[in-house]
Design an enzyme around this catalytic site. Structure first.
Site, mmCIF file in Angstrom:
data_model
loop_
_atom_site.group_PDB
_atom_site.id
_atom_site.type_symbol
_atom_site.label_atom_id
_atom_site.label_comp_id
_atom_site.label_asym_id
_atom_site.label_seq_id
_atom_site.Cartn_x
_atom_site.Cartn_y
_atom_site.Cartn_z
ATOM 1 N N GLU A 69 0.488 -1.275 -0.022
ATOM 2 C CA GLU A 69 0.205 0.249 0.319
ATOM 3 C C GLU A 69 0.937 1.578 0.133
ATOM 4 O OE1 GLU A 69 -0.128 -2.713 2.110
ATOM 5 O OE2 GLU A 69 -2.308 -3.195 2.485
ATOM 6 N N CYS A 120 -2.995 -3.696 6.908
ATOM 7 C CA CYS A 120 -2.317 -3.819 7.797
ATOM 8 C C CYS A 120 -2.606 -3.311 9.302
ATOM 9 C CB CYS A 120 -0.731 -4.693 8.443
ATOM 10 S SG CYS A 120 -0.040 -3.323 8.389
ATOM 11 N N CYS A 155 -1.104 0.046 7.548
ATOM 12 C CA CYS A 155 -1.430 0.241 5.977
ATOM 13 C C CYS A 155 -2.869 0.694 6.350
ATOM 14 C CB CYS A 155 -0.769 -0.704 5.275
ATOM 15 S SG CYS A 155 0.737 -1.381 4.724
ATOM 16 N N ALA A 176 16.653 -42.143 -12.651
ATOM 17 C CA ALA A 176 17.901 -41.782 -14.019
ATOM 18 C C ALA A 176 18.096 -43.875 -13.746
ATOM 19 C CB ALA A 176 18.686 -41.638 -12.241
ATOM 20 N N SER A 213 21.214 -39.086 -14.842
ATOM 21 C CA SER A 213 20.041 -38.456 -15.062
ATOM 22 C C SER A 213 20.290 -37.394 -15.286
ATOM 23 C CB SER A 213 19.452 -38.363 -13.552
ATOM 24 O OG SER A 213 20.645 -37.664 -12.446
ATOM 25 N N LEU A 239 21.386 -26.107 -7.314
ATOM 26 C CA LEU A 239 19.844 -25.651 -7.221
ATOM 27 C C LEU A 239 19.471 -23.722 -6.505
ATOM 28 C CD1 LEU A 239 19.636 -27.336 -3.305
ATOM 29 C CD2 LEU A 239 18.693 -27.880 -6.505
ATOM 30 N N ARG A 292 18.819 -20.363 -12.649
ATOM 31 C CA ARG A 292 19.691 -19.301 -13.733
ATOM 32 C C ARG A 292 18.383 -19.326 -14.532
ATOM 33 N NH1 ARG A 292 22.019 -23.874 -11.691
ATOM 34 N NH2 ARG A 292 21.421 -25.762 -13.119
ATOM 35 N N GLU A 328 12.978 -30.489 -4.432
ATOM 36 C CA GLU A 328 13.052 -31.817 -5.869
ATOM 37 C C GLU A 328 13.923 -32.913 -5.419
ATOM 38 O OE1 GLU A 328 14.369 -29.087 -8.978
ATOM 39 O OE2 GLU A 328 14.524 -27.129 -7.857
ATOM 40 N N LEU A 357 13.605 -38.005 0.567
ATOM 41 C CA LEU A 357 12.297 -37.245 1.317
ATOM 42 C C LEU A 357 11.153 -37.235 0.324
ATOM 43 C CD1 LEU A 357 12.589 -34.538 2.920
ATOM 44 C CD2 LEU A 357 14.063 -33.256 0.909
HETATM 45 C C1 AOF Z 1 0.075 -5.453 4.347
HETATM 46 N N1 AOF Z 1 0.840 -4.679 3.072
HETATM 47 O O1 AOF Z 1 1.831 -5.371 0.931
HETATM 48 C C2 AOF Z 1 1.928 -6.534 3.784
HETATM 49 C C3 AOF Z 1 1.527 -7.121 4.226
HETATM 50 O O2 AOF Z 1 6.797 -7.377 10.088
HETATM 51 P P1 AOF Z 1 5.826 -6.754 9.647
HETATM 52 O O3 AOF Z 1 5.646 -5.083 9.936
HETATM 53 O O4 AOF Z 1 6.083 -5.773 8.025
HETATM 54 O O5 AOF Z 1 4.329 -6.772 8.307
HETATM 55 C C4 AOF Z 1 4.054 -8.574 8.556
HETATM 56 C C5 AOF Z 1 2.693 -8.690 8.887
HETATM 57 O O6 AOF Z 1 2.083 -7.515 7.644
HETATM 58 C C6 AOF Z 1 2.788 -9.862 7.721
HETATM 59 O O7 AOF Z 1 2.423 -11.304 9.597
HETATM 60 C C7 AOF Z 1 1.028 -9.791 7.601
HETATM 61 O O8 AOF Z 1 -0.089 -9.633 8.084
HETATM 62 C C8 AOF Z 1 1.260 -8.239 6.847
HETATM 63 N N2 AOF Z 1 1.400 -7.996 5.676
HETATM 64 N N3 AOF Z 1 0.144 -6.062 4.960
HETATM 65 O O9 AOF Z 1 -0.724 -4.299 4.240
HETATM 66 C C9 AOF Z 1 1.571 -6.128 3.283
HETATM 67 N N4 AOF Z 1 2.629 -7.662 3.014
HETATM 68 ZN ZN ZN Z 2 0.594 -3.395 5.683
#
Ligand code: AOF
Ligand code: ZN
Length: 373
Positions: free
Chosen positions: A61, A84, A93, A171, A177, A213, A216, A304, A309
């Site tokens: 945001e 957030c 945000c 393989a 392989s 890993l 490329r 992979e 595993l």
């Molecule tokens: C948003 N926009 O682009 C993302 C969000 O550690 P911080 O403060 O960066 O917060 C991480 C948390 O923020 C993450 O766990 C998720 O809840 C949110 N991510 N939120 O508004 C974003 N990447």
């Molecule tokens: Zn945010």
């Protein structure tokens, strides 16, 4: 849904599609955070676009708002995940959208992070902003599968990739392989690696193939980290992964019985050694490994092989997506099978997946599946 539909304008769907596509740009490079996309419009025109930056910050945001500037006032913000509500290294945000004077916010999916969890939307509504939730939510959910898995289950999502001969071998009996699949398939795999936080193999594969890993053929991009599950840390000293550990991070999962000298040696060489629990069979416990990786912040793992595993992850029902390549050659019963034993006695016990996509790639066939249920 009806209420949702009546409030969604014709262009909302397309703009959310745009935000989702922008968010996907960050897949593989934003962990531990989700990869979010944001589009801001005003009077039908796009005035700002943003997506979560490498390492997870800045969030989407503020990137879009910075581009929009004053043009955000009275506009609509489309976000693929709820903005957030918490004070991290940056202010919430939701507050940034309010301060910018956005009139309307369209959200694809709620953020289950306990610090957000509806709080972002509540803040926006309390400020008098018109909020619409749930537009293209199932696509957002598919994009966020890794972040959702880390928050809800404490583990990253797992994509298992196997490249097989027509008869499911990886393989010849002698271990030859290179190459079963052609260049187009291998290029596609590199692109897919880049959309994950880490590329993982078992210790046997690391010893036998000495893989790099890395990604490329895609120019200068953020490389996913490399992971090896290697109970006793018995990798050759001159392994490519060890030689290059200071360029692209390498994490090794090991058991409590690994020699402390080996832990010290590998740590000195720049690798991160992570202890994981052993299962009843004496091998590294796949669920325990993934919990350790989730606790370290990983959200998306691209595994992979090798066969042991891969089988242990399947047996423990920890594979979310399967990516298969089938090549037009047959290696017969003497060839090495792509999977170790699964201990299946009846067909009803076999892990089943739902087909998402098939495609011809060069001379090979790509097929993608997701776990059922
Ligand atoms: C948003 N926009 O682009 C993302 C969000 O550690 P911080 O403060 O960066 O917060 C991480 C948390 O923020 C993450 O766990 C998720 O809840 C949110 N991510 N939120 O508004 C974003 N990447
Ligand atoms: Zn945010």
């Amino acid at each position: 849904m009806n209420q949702l539909n009546s409030r969604v304008l014709a262009q909302d769907d397309a703009m959310m599609g745009h935000a989702l596509a922008l968010g996907r740009r960050g897949l593989g490079s934003t962990w531990p955070n989700p990869a979010v996309g944001c589009v801001i419009t005003n009077q039908g025109r796009v005035v700002g676009r943003g997506w979560t930056q490498p390492g997870g910050r800045p969030h989407a945001e503020p990137m879009a708002l910075a581009q929009a500037g004053e043009r955000a006032r009275g506009g609509t913000a489309y976000v693929s995940l709820e903005p957030c509500a918490h004070h991290g290294k940056t202010p919430p945000c939701a507050d940034a959208l309010i301060a910018a004077g956005v009139a309307r916010v369209v959200v694809a999916l709620g953020d289950p992070d306990p610090r957000v969890d509806g709080g972002g939307i509540a803040r926006l509504r309390a400020a008098g902003i018109d909020v619409i939730e749930g537009l293209r939510a199932s696509e957002a959910e598919a994009d966020q599968i890794g972040f959702l898995s880390r928050i809800r289950l404490g583990r990253p999502m797992v994509t298992l990739k196997l490249a097989n001969s027509f008869d499911g071998r990886i393989a010849t009996a002698s271990g030859e392989s290179r190459w079963i699949t052609g260049p187009a398939a291998r290029h596609w795999v590199h692109g897919e690696r880049a959309c994950h936080d880490a590329v993982m193999v078992g210790g046997g594969t690391a010893r036998a193939d000495d893989p790099s890993l890395n990604v490329r053929g895609f120019g200068e991009i953020a490389q996913p980290l490399r992971l090896v599950a290697c109970r006793r840390l018995d990798l050759p000293k001159d392994a490519a992964l060890i030689r290059t550990a200071r360029d692209i991070p390498v994490w090794v999962l090991h058991g409590a019985d690994a020699a402390p000298d080996r832990v010290a040696e590998l740590t000195d060489a720049g690798l991160r050694c992570i202890e994981a629990p052993l299962g009843r069979d004496g091998h590294l416990d796949p669920a325990g490994m993934l919990q350790a990786l989730g606790a370290a912040g990983l959200t998306r793992i691209f595994c992979e092989g090798g066969g042991a595993l891969a089988a242990s992850l399947l047996q423990a029902d920890l594979v979310d997506h399967l990516v298969g390549f089938t090549a037009g050659l047959a290696l017969g019963a003497e060839g090495r099978p792509s999977l170790g034993p699964l201990g299946i006695a009846a067909l009803s016990e076999a892990p089943r997946f739902t087909l998402i996509e098939t495609r011809a790639l060069g001379g090979d066939v790509l097929h993608r599946w997701k776990r059922q249920g």
